[in-house]
Design a protein around this motif. Sequence first.
Motif, PDB file in Angstrom:
ATOM      1  N   GLN A   1       0.864  -1.178   0.000  1.00 22.83           N
ATOM      2  CA  GLN A   1       0.000   0.000   0.000  1.00 22.83           C
ATOM      3  C   GLN A   1       0.902   1.231   0.000  1.00 22.83           C
ATOM      4  OE1 GLN A   1      -3.336  -0.332  -0.219  1.00 22.83           O
ATOM      5  NE2 GLN A   1      -3.017  -2.542  -0.288  1.00 22.83           N
ATOM      6  N   ASP A   2       1.112   1.786  -1.189  1.00 24.92           N
ATOM      7  CA  ASP A   2       2.069   2.877  -1.320  1.00 24.92           C
ATOM      8  C   ASP A   2       1.416   3.998  -2.124  1.00 24.92           C
ATOM      9  OD1 ASP A   2       4.273   4.550  -2.227  1.00 24.92           O
ATOM     10  OD2 ASP A   2       5.597   2.944  -1.535  1.00 24.92           O
ATOM     11  N   PRO A   3       1.333   5.204  -1.581  1.00 20.11           N
ATOM     12  CA  PRO A   3       0.689   6.313  -2.310  1.00 20.11           C
ATOM     13  C   PRO A   3       1.394   6.661  -3.612  1.00 20.11           C
ATOM     14  CG  PRO A   3       1.798   7.111  -0.314  1.00 20.11           C
ATOM     15  CD  PRO A   3       1.788   5.619  -0.239  1.00 20.11           C
TER      16      PRO A   3
ATOM     17  N   ASP B   1       1.273   8.140  -9.331  1.00 18.12           N
ATOM     18  CA  ASP B   1       1.902   8.014 -10.655  1.00 18.12           C
ATOM     19  C   ASP B   1       1.533   6.658 -11.248  1.00 18.12           C
ATOM     20  OD1 ASP B   1       3.438   8.080 -12.926  1.00 18.12           O
ATOM     21  OD2 ASP B   1       5.281   8.741 -11.933  1.00 18.12           O
ATOM     22  N   PRO B   2       0.313   6.515 -11.778  1.00 16.60           N
ATOM     23  CA  PRO B   2      -0.130   5.205 -12.286  1.00 16.60           C
ATOM     24  C   PRO B   2       0.711   4.700 -13.457  1.00 16.60           C
ATOM     25  CG  PRO B   2      -1.717   6.936 -12.828  1.00 16.60           C
ATOM     26  CD  PRO B   2      -0.745   7.535 -11.869  1.00 16.60           C
ATOM     27  N   GLN B   3       1.237   5.619 -14.273  1.00 19.21           N
ATOM     28  CA  GLN B   3       2.068   5.178 -15.395  1.00 19.21           C
ATOM     29  C   GLN B   3       3.353   4.537 -14.889  1.00 19.21           C
ATOM     30  OE1 GLN B   3       2.890   8.175 -18.335  1.00 19.21           O
ATOM     31  NE2 GLN B   3       4.284   6.851 -19.500  1.00 19.21           N
ATOM     32  N   ALA B   4       3.973   5.163 -13.900  1.00 21.43           N
ATOM     33  CA  ALA B   4       5.183   4.582 -13.324  1.00 21.43           C
ATOM     34  C   ALA B   4       4.873   3.258 -12.635  1.00 21.43           C
ATOM     35  CB  ALA B   4       5.815   5.557 -12.329  1.00 21.43           C
ATOM     36  N   ALA B   5       3.706   3.173 -11.995  1.00 18.23           N
ATOM     37  CA  ALA B   5       3.312   1.908 -11.358  1.00 18.23           C
ATOM     38  C   ALA B   5       3.204   0.805 -12.400  1.00 18.23           C
ATOM     39  CB  ALA B   5       1.992   2.082 -10.622  1.00 18.23           C
TER      40      ALA B   5
ATOM     41  N   ARG C   1      12.320   1.050  -0.010  1.00 18.98           N
ATOM     42  CA  ARG C   1      12.747   2.373  -0.495  1.00 18.98           C
ATOM     43  C   ARG C   1      11.532   3.304  -0.526  1.00 18.98           C
ATOM     44  NH1 ARG C   1      16.949  -0.258  -0.176  1.00 18.98           N
ATOM     45  NH2 ARG C   1      18.456  -0.658  -1.849  1.00 18.98           N
ATOM     46  N   ARG C   2      10.983   3.592   0.628  1.00 23.24           N
ATOM     47  CA  ARG C   2       9.720   4.328   0.681  1.00 23.24           C
ATOM     48  C   ARG C   2       9.862   5.795   0.287  1.00 23.24           C
ATOM     49  NH1 ARG C   2       5.306   1.960   2.269  1.00 23.24           N
ATOM     50  NH2 ARG C   2       5.398  -0.073   3.298  1.00 23.24           N
ATOM     51  N   ASN C   3      11.058   6.350   0.298  1.00 21.38           N
ATOM     52  CA  ASN C   3      11.232   7.767  -0.027  1.00 21.38           C
ATOM     53  C   ASN C   3      11.892   7.981  -1.387  1.00 21.38           C
ATOM     54  OD1 ASN C   3      10.210   8.700   2.521  1.00 21.38           O
ATOM     55  ND2 ASN C   3      12.142   8.039   3.456  1.00 21.38           N
ATOM     56  N   ARG C   4      12.078   6.897  -2.121  1.00 19.31           N
ATOM     57  CA  ARG C   4      12.793   7.009  -3.396  1.00 19.31           C
ATOM     58  C   ARG C   4      11.808   7.249  -4.533  1.00 19.31           C
ATOM     59  NH1 ARG C   4      17.804   3.183  -4.162  1.00 19.31           N
ATOM     60  NH2 ARG C   4      18.249   4.438  -2.331  1.00 19.31           N
ATOM     61  N   ASP C   5      12.235   8.030  -5.521  1.00 20.52           N
ATOM     62  CA  ASP C   5      11.414   8.304  -6.694  1.00 20.52           C
ATOM     63  C   ASP C   5      11.145   7.011  -7.466  1.00 20.52           C
ATOM     64  OD1 ASP C   5      10.328  10.342  -8.725  1.00 20.52           O
ATOM     65  OD2 ASP C   5      11.725   9.153  -9.919  1.00 20.52           O
ATOM     66  N   LEU C   6       9.904   6.867  -7.947  1.00 23.43           N
ATOM     67  CA  LEU C   6       9.537   5.631  -8.646  1.00 23.43           C
ATOM     68  C   LEU C   6      10.379   5.421  -9.895  1.00 23.43           C
ATOM     69  CD1 LEU C   6       5.667   5.094  -8.553  1.00 23.43           C
ATOM     70  CD2 LEU C   6       7.462   3.890  -7.323  1.00 23.43           C
ATOM     71  N   ARG C   7      10.689   6.481 -10.620  1.00 22.06           N
ATOM     72  CA  ARG C   7      11.476   6.325 -11.851  1.00 22.06           C
ATOM     73  C   ARG C   7      12.850   5.751 -11.546  1.00 22.06           C
ATOM     74  NH1 ARG C   7       7.932   6.519 -16.031  1.00 22.06           N
ATOM     75  NH2 ARG C   7       6.253   7.900 -15.375  1.00 22.06           N
ATOM     76  N   ARG C   8      13.443   6.205 -10.461  1.00 23.69           N
ATOM     77  CA  ARG C   8      14.741   5.654 -10.053  1.00 23.69           C
ATOM     78  C   ARG C   8      14.595   4.197  -9.631  1.00 23.69           C
ATOM     79  NH1 ARG C   8      18.368   7.878  -4.981  1.00 23.69           N
ATOM     80  NH2 ARG C   8      20.092   6.373  -5.181  1.00 23.69           N
ATOM     81  N   LEU C   9      13.503   3.889  -8.945  1.00 20.00           N
ATOM     82  CA  LEU C   9      13.261   2.506  -8.545  1.00 20.00           C
ATOM     83  C   LEU C   9      13.102   1.585  -9.756  1.00 20.00           C
ATOM     84  CD1 LEU C   9      10.819   2.581  -5.496  1.00 20.00           C
ATOM     85  CD2 LEU C   9      13.119   1.626  -5.583  1.00 20.00           C
ATOM     86  N   ILE C  10      12.452   2.081 -10.799  1.00 18.11           N
ATOM     87  CA  ILE C  10      12.277   1.277 -12.007  1.00 18.11           C
ATOM     88  C   ILE C  10      13.634   0.906 -12.590  1.00 18.11           C
ATOM     89  CG2 ILE C  10      11.479   1.358 -14.399  1.00 18.11           C
ATOM     90  CD1 ILE C  10       9.115   3.057 -13.385  1.00 18.11           C
ATOM     91  N   ASP C  11      14.536   1.877 -12.683  1.00 20.72           N
ATOM     92  CA  ASP C  11      15.878   1.600 -13.211  1.00 20.72           C
ATOM     93  C   ASP C  11      16.617   0.599 -12.330  1.00 20.72           C
ATOM     94  OD1 ASP C  11      15.395   3.401 -15.237  1.00 20.72           O
ATOM     95  OD2 ASP C  11      16.423   5.069 -14.252  1.00 20.72           O
TER      96      ASP C  11
END
Length: 717
Positions: A229-231, A236-240, A264-274
Amino acid sequence: MAKEISNRVDGQVRAGTIVQAHTIEHLCVHAPPAEPDSPVQLPPPPVHFADRTVEQDLVLAAVAGGHGGPAVDGPADGPLVVCVSGMGGIGKTELGFRLARELRRLGRCPDGVFHVDLNDLRRDGAVEVADALGGLCRSLGRGDALPAGFAERRREYWAATQDKRLALVIDNAQSGAEIRPLLPSSGAAVVIVTSHARLADLDGTRSVDLPLGPLSGEDATGLLRAAVQDPRLVDDPQAAAELAGCCAGLPAAILVAGRLLRKRRNRDLRRLIDELTAGLREEGVPVVEAVWNAAYARLGPAAARLYRALPHHPGPVVTVPVAAALLGSGLDRAEDAVDELEEAGLLLRRPGGLGMHDLLRGHALRRADAGAGAGADAGAGAGADAGADAGAGVDAPGDVRRRLVRWLRRQAARADLLAAGSRLTVSGPAPEEPGLADVPDLEFTDKHAAMHWLEREHLSLFGCVRIAHEDGLDDDAVALCEPLWTHFLDHQHYADVIDAFRHGLASAQRADSTAGIVRMHCQLARPLWEQGRYPEARQEVEAAIRRGRLLGERDDERKLYASAIEFRGKLASVQGNWAVAVPDFEAAREVHRAIGNEYGAMLQTYLIGRGAVAMGELDRAVELLSDAHETALRLGRDRMSSRTGFELGVALRRTGRREEAARLYEAALAGARARRSAADELRVLETLVAFCEEGGDAARAEGYRTEVAEIAGRQAG
């Protein structure tokens, strides 16, 4: 006299004890001992699960004997066997457990739910079936003085399961032979089997197949959202969706992504994707990696070689001929290797054939790296570490890629020649490749079959242009772009074709091939101007003209320069400047006539005729286009026959000769459909809508309009 007292029992007594007495002072009823709860050998359900409701509904309908389930093969008696197949990490086992829980909830297995994992009983690749029977018999309450032999245990098992309404989950089966001894004797039982591939040797059993594919994009994203459960996933549904997409639809990988999100609750999703993409491709998912390693270790030498080679194939599916090119072998050996990989769960059933997703490609590359590190004799067969690759031989990646590029180049050139006929090309035949000596050419039945093959393999061909450029195979890169030009005229895959032609141009420039540079500049210009990118297209055309002035006086060189002049005229024409375009077409036609190139002269006549229509010179347009159409028909050029006929129909319609125009439009439509050219089909249909409306035929116009909408919808999808 005392009143008579009596009691009476009517009817039959089927069970129990009847007590009758005149006077009862005390009554003690001894109930039979309660039946023990039926055993349920299932693990706790997972917190998060992608329901796979479609698959569950199919199985439940088959169990109930409903018509909504899949077809049931085999005799009416005997247990129902549900075969859930799919690659490691796809969620087969958990779905099997979910099905068993649902059957128990519905009261379909009151005599118990049992589970056996055949991998726990596998010794040197073979299952100790007697041990499996012994465990099941003990679970069924037959553990006292259990016989030691296989035959005796099987009879004991049959006796224990007679008439039982039970469910049995058999995990990690590799063949029907492992399953048959474990089938209950009861026709009311349900057996759920999980395996990497379909079990083809279950003939004679009442069975249904349930192949399991990766989760769809929506289901994968839903599982990710349920797992954590992460806001950020909501914001950002596209990143999800991209994050879930990195996991290739594998539930095991999606849960890894969920753990990363929580960590990584404070990390940007785009960075997480990479980060996730790099981690999954380099290291894999541990639980899935172990399954794939075990499957790889059991492969024969040819299948192991093919598995390590497949990541170099850029297409979404692998056909047997392509597998033969990757291996440098005959078709029989390649077919056996493909079958073995599918049976091992190391190829995924996709639309159009078998292929790999990115996570599986990563695993295959790791196995290739491990094999290369183990030395020239590395292969599969004795375990999953680098040393396990002994015996199969290791192909250098460059050799695999070169074989694939040159085999596809040869097939594409043959398809192009058959589909488009003899035409302007700047590349000769592919050089002889020793590694392809045993690989046969494809057999194209006719020109339409050749065109359809180009469309089916277009992603492989586009990818091989890039591979050829990266590997310094410059002549191969340019040569592959030539049949892709023929394909592009009917199938506008703009992003792919622009990328391919740019790589072809870069290869021609690196090789300092004047002819190749002129040709690639011209081919690149057209997809640019068709997208309205006129300044970029103009740069390409002007560069082609400049380089073309360096060409010599041979017929093929003059023809190529005339082609560059034609492209300059076409660029002017698509911008509506026919007064500038027509002189270029006329100049190009004179060159083609001078060198005796009838097809080139016909093409320029067609273009001049289009200009005459645009400038209102209708009588001249009819004359020019009639000449071009007759020549195209005589030369057997299907595409140009359709296009010249269509443009002639346009001219005739404007002069009031509607019946002649209608026949030409219908012929052009039939030609476009035979070539499966969506662009040409759409152009003709749109014209037919207006044509029918002009003639007052509203019904036909509406029919054509519906077809236009359908094609536009497919292209948008």
